[in-house]
Design a protein around this motif. Structure first.
Motif, PDB file in Angstrom:
ATOM      1  N   GLY A   8      -7.571 -12.129  78.221  1.00 27.95           N
ATOM      2  CA  GLY A   8      -7.433 -13.126  79.279  1.00 27.95           C
ATOM      3  C   GLY A   8      -7.832 -14.507  78.817  1.00 27.95           C
ATOM      4  N   LEU A   9      -8.902 -14.580  78.045  1.00 29.81           N
ATOM      5  CA  LEU A   9      -9.356 -15.868  77.537  1.00 29.81           C
ATOM      6  C   LEU A   9      -8.329 -16.484  76.598  1.00 29.81           C
ATOM      7  CD1 LEU A   9     -13.108 -15.075  76.769  1.00 29.81           C
ATOM      8  CD2 LEU A   9     -12.217 -16.458  78.645  1.00 29.81           C
ATOM      9  N   LEU A  10      -7.760 -15.625  75.740  1.00 34.07           N
ATOM     10  CA  LEU A  10      -6.779 -16.140  74.788  1.00 34.07           C
ATOM     11  C   LEU A  10      -5.513 -16.613  75.483  1.00 34.07           C
ATOM     12  CD1 LEU A  10      -7.127 -13.496  71.935  1.00 34.07           C
ATOM     13  CD2 LEU A  10      -7.996 -15.835  71.940  1.00 34.07           C
ATOM     14  N   LEU A  11      -5.011 -15.772  76.398  1.00 36.43           N
ATOM     15  CA  LEU A  11      -3.757 -16.098  77.064  1.00 36.43           C
ATOM     16  C   LEU A  11      -3.912 -17.263  78.022  1.00 36.43           C
ATOM     17  CD1 LEU A  11      -2.450 -12.486  77.736  1.00 36.43           C
ATOM     18  CD2 LEU A  11      -1.717 -14.081  75.971  1.00 36.43           C
ATOM     19  N   ALA A  12      -5.099 -17.429  78.565  1.00 35.73           N
ATOM     20  CA  ALA A  12      -5.328 -18.537  79.485  1.00 35.73           C
ATOM     21  C   ALA A  12      -5.589 -19.838  78.759  1.00 35.73           C
ATOM     22  CB  ALA A  12      -6.522 -18.210  80.394  1.00 35.73           C
ATOM     23  N   GLY A  13      -5.788 -19.741  77.428  1.00 37.42           N
ATOM     24  CA  GLY A  13      -6.012 -20.954  76.659  1.00 37.42           C
ATOM     25  C   GLY A  13      -7.391 -21.532  76.862  1.00 37.42           C
ATOM     26  N   THR A  14      -8.373 -20.703  77.237  1.00 42.90           N
ATOM     27  CA  THR A  14      -9.710 -21.226  77.472  1.00 42.90           C
ATOM     28  C   THR A  14     -10.521 -21.342  76.194  1.00 42.90           C
ATOM     29  OG1 THR A  14     -10.453 -18.965  77.943  1.00 42.90           O
ATOM     30  CG2 THR A  14      -9.804 -20.324  79.818  1.00 42.90           C
ATOM     31  N   VAL A  15      -9.967 -20.815  75.067  1.00 43.59           N
ATOM     32  CA  VAL A  15     -10.635 -21.002  73.802  1.00 43.59           C
ATOM     33  C   VAL A  15     -10.577 -22.479  73.441  1.00 43.59           C
ATOM     34  CG1 VAL A  15     -10.617 -20.394  71.365  1.00 43.59           C
ATOM     35  CG2 VAL A  15      -9.991 -18.691  73.084  1.00 43.59           C
ATOM     36  N   THR A  16     -11.697 -23.028  72.966  1.00 42.70           N
ATOM     37  CA  THR A  16     -11.775 -24.451  72.663  1.00 42.70           C
ATOM     38  C   THR A  16     -10.753 -24.842  71.614  1.00 42.70           C
ATOM     39  OG1 THR A  16     -14.129 -24.392  73.118  1.00 42.70           O
ATOM     40  CG2 THR A  16     -13.302 -26.272  71.853  1.00 42.70           C
ATOM     41  N   THR A  17      -9.955 -25.836  71.901  1.00 45.99           N
ATOM     42  CA  THR A  17      -8.955 -26.311  70.955  1.00 45.99           C
ATOM     43  C   THR A  17      -8.934 -27.828  70.961  1.00 45.99           C
ATOM     44  OG1 THR A  17      -7.214 -26.254  72.646  1.00 45.99           O
ATOM     45  CG2 THR A  17      -7.493 -24.287  71.288  1.00 45.99           C
ATOM     46  N   THR A  18      -8.543 -28.385  69.816  1.00 46.26           N
ATOM     47  CA  THR A  18      -8.333 -29.833  69.710  1.00 46.26           C
ATOM     48  C   THR A  18      -7.047 -30.047  68.939  1.00 46.26           C
ATOM     49  OG1 THR A  18      -9.494 -30.013  67.589  1.00 46.26           O
ATOM     50  CG2 THR A  18     -10.848 -30.176  69.585  1.00 46.26           C
ATOM     51  N   ALA A  19      -6.685 -31.302  68.799  1.00 46.93           N
ATOM     52  CA  ALA A  19      -5.434 -31.597  68.099  1.00 46.93           C
ATOM     53  C   ALA A  19      -5.521 -31.214  66.637  1.00 46.93           C
ATOM     54  CB  ALA A  19      -5.116 -33.080  68.232  1.00 46.93           C
ATOM     55  N   SER A  20      -6.732 -31.222  66.036  1.00 47.40           N
ATOM     56  CA  SER A  20      -6.856 -30.980  64.609  1.00 47.40           C
ATOM     57  C   SER A  20      -7.584 -29.678  64.279  1.00 47.40           C
ATOM     58  CB  SER A  20      -7.608 -32.140  63.941  1.00 47.40           C
ATOM     59  OG  SER A  20      -8.892 -32.298  64.547  1.00 47.40           O
ATOM     60  N   ALA A  21      -8.265 -29.105  65.252  1.00 42.60           N
ATOM     61  CA  ALA A  21      -9.040 -27.897  64.960  1.00 42.60           C
ATOM     62  C   ALA A  21      -9.029 -26.981  66.171  1.00 42.60           C
ATOM     63  CB  ALA A  21     -10.467 -28.275  64.579  1.00 42.60           C
ATOM     64  N   GLU A  22      -9.298 -25.712  65.913  1.00 39.14           N
ATOM     65  CA  GLU A  22      -9.326 -24.726  66.990  1.00 39.14           C
ATOM     66  C   GLU A  22     -10.389 -23.692  66.664  1.00 39.14           C
ATOM     67  OE1 GLU A  22      -6.340 -21.433  69.096  1.00 39.14           O
ATOM     68  OE2 GLU A  22      -5.666 -22.631  67.386  1.00 39.14           O
ATOM     69  N   ASP A  23     -11.085 -23.261  67.673  1.00 43.72           N
ATOM     70  CA  ASP A  23     -12.049 -22.179  67.512  1.00 43.72           C
ATOM     71  C   ASP A  23     -11.420 -20.886  68.019  1.00 43.72           C
ATOM     72  OD1 ASP A  23     -13.785 -24.078  66.600  1.00 43.72           O
ATOM     73  OD2 ASP A  23     -14.961 -24.195  68.445  1.00 43.72           O
ATOM     74  N   GLY A  24     -11.750 -19.791  67.388  1.00 43.87           N
ATOM     75  CA  GLY A  24     -11.153 -18.517  67.783  1.00 43.87           C
ATOM     76  C   GLY A  24     -12.095 -17.364  67.531  1.00 43.87           C
ATOM     77  N   TYR A  25     -11.504 -16.189  67.328  1.00 43.36           N
ATOM     78  CA  TYR A  25     -12.266 -14.965  67.131  1.00 43.36           C
ATOM     79  C   TYR A  25     -11.644 -14.136  66.022  1.00 43.36           C
ATOM     80  CZ  TYR A  25     -14.272 -16.044  71.721  1.00 43.36           C
ATOM     81  OH  TYR A  25     -14.905 -16.658  72.760  1.00 43.36           O
ATOM     82  N   ARG A  26     -12.462 -13.311  65.406  1.00 38.98           N
ATOM     83  CA  ARG A  26     -11.983 -12.347  64.417  1.00 38.98           C
ATOM     84  C   ARG A  26     -12.058 -10.978  65.081  1.00 38.98           C
ATOM     85  NH1 ARG A  26     -14.734 -14.022  60.479  1.00 38.98           N
ATOM     86  NH2 ARG A  26     -13.046 -15.034  59.317  1.00 38.98           N
ATOM     87  N   PHE A  27     -10.912 -10.361  65.356  1.00 43.51           N
ATOM     88  CA  PHE A  27     -10.924  -9.139  66.153  1.00 43.51           C
ATOM     89  C   PHE A  27      -9.648  -8.318  65.953  1.00 43.51           C
ATOM     90  CE2 PHE A  27      -8.568 -12.199  68.519  1.00 43.51           C
ATOM     91  CZ  PHE A  27      -7.666 -11.504  69.321  1.00 43.51           C
ATOM     92  N   TRP A  28      -9.705  -7.077  66.448  1.00 44.19           N
ATOM     93  CA  TRP A  28      -8.531  -6.217  66.484  1.00 44.19           C
ATOM     94  C   TRP A  28      -7.772  -6.506  67.774  1.00 44.19           C
ATOM     95  CZ3 TRP A  28      -6.182  -3.250  62.996  1.00 44.19           C
ATOM     96  CH2 TRP A  28      -6.900  -2.779  61.900  1.00 44.19           C
ATOM     97  N   GLY A  29      -6.540  -6.988  67.644  1.00 43.46           N
ATOM     98  CA  GLY A  29      -5.702  -7.231  68.809  1.00 43.46           C
ATOM     99  C   GLY A  29      -4.826  -6.017  69.098  1.00 43.46           C
ATOM    100  N   TYR A  30      -4.542  -5.821  70.354  1.00 43.38           N
ATOM    101  CA  TYR A  30      -3.771  -4.654  70.815  1.00 43.38           C
ATOM    102  C   TYR A  30      -2.438  -5.126  71.379  1.00 43.38           C
ATOM    103  CZ  TYR A  30      -2.776  -0.515  73.749  1.00 43.38           C
ATOM    104  OH  TYR A  30      -2.204   0.569  74.350  1.00 43.38           O
ATOM    105  N   TYR A  31      -1.336  -4.502  70.915  1.00 41.86           N
ATOM    106  CA  TYR A  31       0.002  -4.986  71.258  1.00 41.86           C
ATOM    107  C   TYR A  31       0.940  -3.833  71.616  1.00 41.86           C
ATOM    108  CZ  TYR A  31      -1.852  -9.022  68.744  1.00 41.86           C
ATOM    109  OH  TYR A  31      -2.656 -10.050  68.335  1.00 41.86           O
ATOM    110  N   GLN A  32       2.023  -4.186  72.308  1.00 39.74           N
ATOM    111  CA  GLN A  32       3.133  -3.261  72.548  1.00 39.74           C
ATOM    112  C   GLN A  32       4.435  -3.918  72.084  1.00 39.74           C
ATOM    113  OE1 GLN A  32       0.897  -3.418  75.584  1.00 39.74           O
ATOM    114  NE2 GLN A  32      -0.129  -1.701  74.608  1.00 39.74           N
ATOM    115  N   TRP A  33       5.310  -3.101  71.503  1.00 38.82           N
ATOM    116  CA  TRP A  33       6.620  -3.582  71.081  1.00 38.82           C
ATOM    117  C   TRP A  33       7.531  -3.597  72.303  1.00 38.82           C
ATOM    118  CZ3 TRP A  33       8.351  -6.045  66.961  1.00 38.82           C
ATOM    119  CH2 TRP A  33       9.718  -6.087  66.698  1.00 38.82           C
ATOM    120  N   THR A  34       7.934  -4.783  72.730  1.00 40.65           N
ATOM    121  CA  THR A  34       8.711  -4.947  73.957  1.00 40.65           C
ATOM    122  C   THR A  34       9.856  -5.917  73.728  1.00 40.65           C
ATOM    123  OG1 THR A  34       6.675  -4.629  75.250  1.00 40.65           O
ATOM    124  CG2 THR A  34       8.575  -5.547  76.405  1.00 40.65           C
TER     125      THR A  34
END
Length: 234
Positions: A8-34
């Protein structure tokens, strides 16, 4: 699961971002082929029940506002095409992509990306499908490690991440199907045709029988000898 909150945080764009840099996470993401592409899961893997013919994906990476998807396509036929369907069960193709050395945070080369066909009950969740193939390290409801990778850490924040615009595609290492009915061995078809000298099963009994015969012979010989001596004394 915490995965749902993170998604939810990622999709909502609440992770801190700037024009030149972005903060994120190192994690296992879960996906479906659609619809011919990977989509970030809207629910945690313990709340998703894939249908027969589905493709599940996991990718370890440093991600920000834009999730990093598995680098191989979700090709069901490539993963499950050689696994026959079973009545009362479903086939789900599982793609696991541990990402790149840059994603690891240590510079170590991660394991290769793999594809496994999982044959399981129709009500099996994404979490059950994953755990059927690999050992999963769970911490605070978040999938932190798959098959021992990474050995530690869980959704760690990363400052000023550098995410490539695209990832080089990889070829999956297709493993043997999990949960499928076993195929009978081709040889031997009739155990009675196997020569007895190839098996040790009869050896102990043979020895016992021979020993018993020797004992009887000795006992019989001794009995005859004693009668002969008694007759001589008479």
């Amino acid at each position: 699961m915490v995965l749902s909150l993170l998604a939810g945080l990622l999709l909502a764009g609440t992770v801190t971002t700037t024009a030149s840099a972005e903060d994120g996470y190192r994690f296992w993401g879960y996906y479906q082929w659609t619809n011919g592409q990977w989509a970030f899961a809207q629910k945690g893997s313990d709340a998703v029940v894939p249908a027969d013919g589905s493709v599940e994906g996991w990718r370890y990476a440093v991600g920000g506002a834009k999730p990093r998807v598995p680098r191989a396509a979700g090709d069901f036929e490539a993963v499950c095409g050689k696994t026959p369907a079973e009545a009362g069960k479903k086939r789900v193709a599982l793609v696991i992509d541990p990402g790149t050395a840059a994603d690891s945070g240590t510079g170590d080369a991660p394991p290769p990306a793999s594809g496994t066909c999982v044959v399981t009950d129709v009500k099996a969740t994404g979490a059950k499908i994953l755990s059927a193939v690999e050992q999963v390290r769970i911490e605070k409801g978040l999938t932190c490690g798959i098959a021992g990778y990474p050995a530690r850490g869980c959704g760690d924040p990363v400052k000023n991440i550098k995410v490539p615009a695209t990832d080089e595609p990889v070829t999956l290492e297709i493993g043997a199907a999990v949960g499928a009915a076993s195929t009978p061995s081709a040889a031997p078809t009739n155990s009675a045709q196997v020569p007895t000298e190839q098996s040790d099963d009869g050896a102990p009994w043979t020895g016992i029988i021979i020993a018993a015969v020797v004992v009887l012979l000795l006992a019989g010989g001794g009995f005859a000898l004693s009668r002969r001596r008694a007759g001589q004394r008479a």
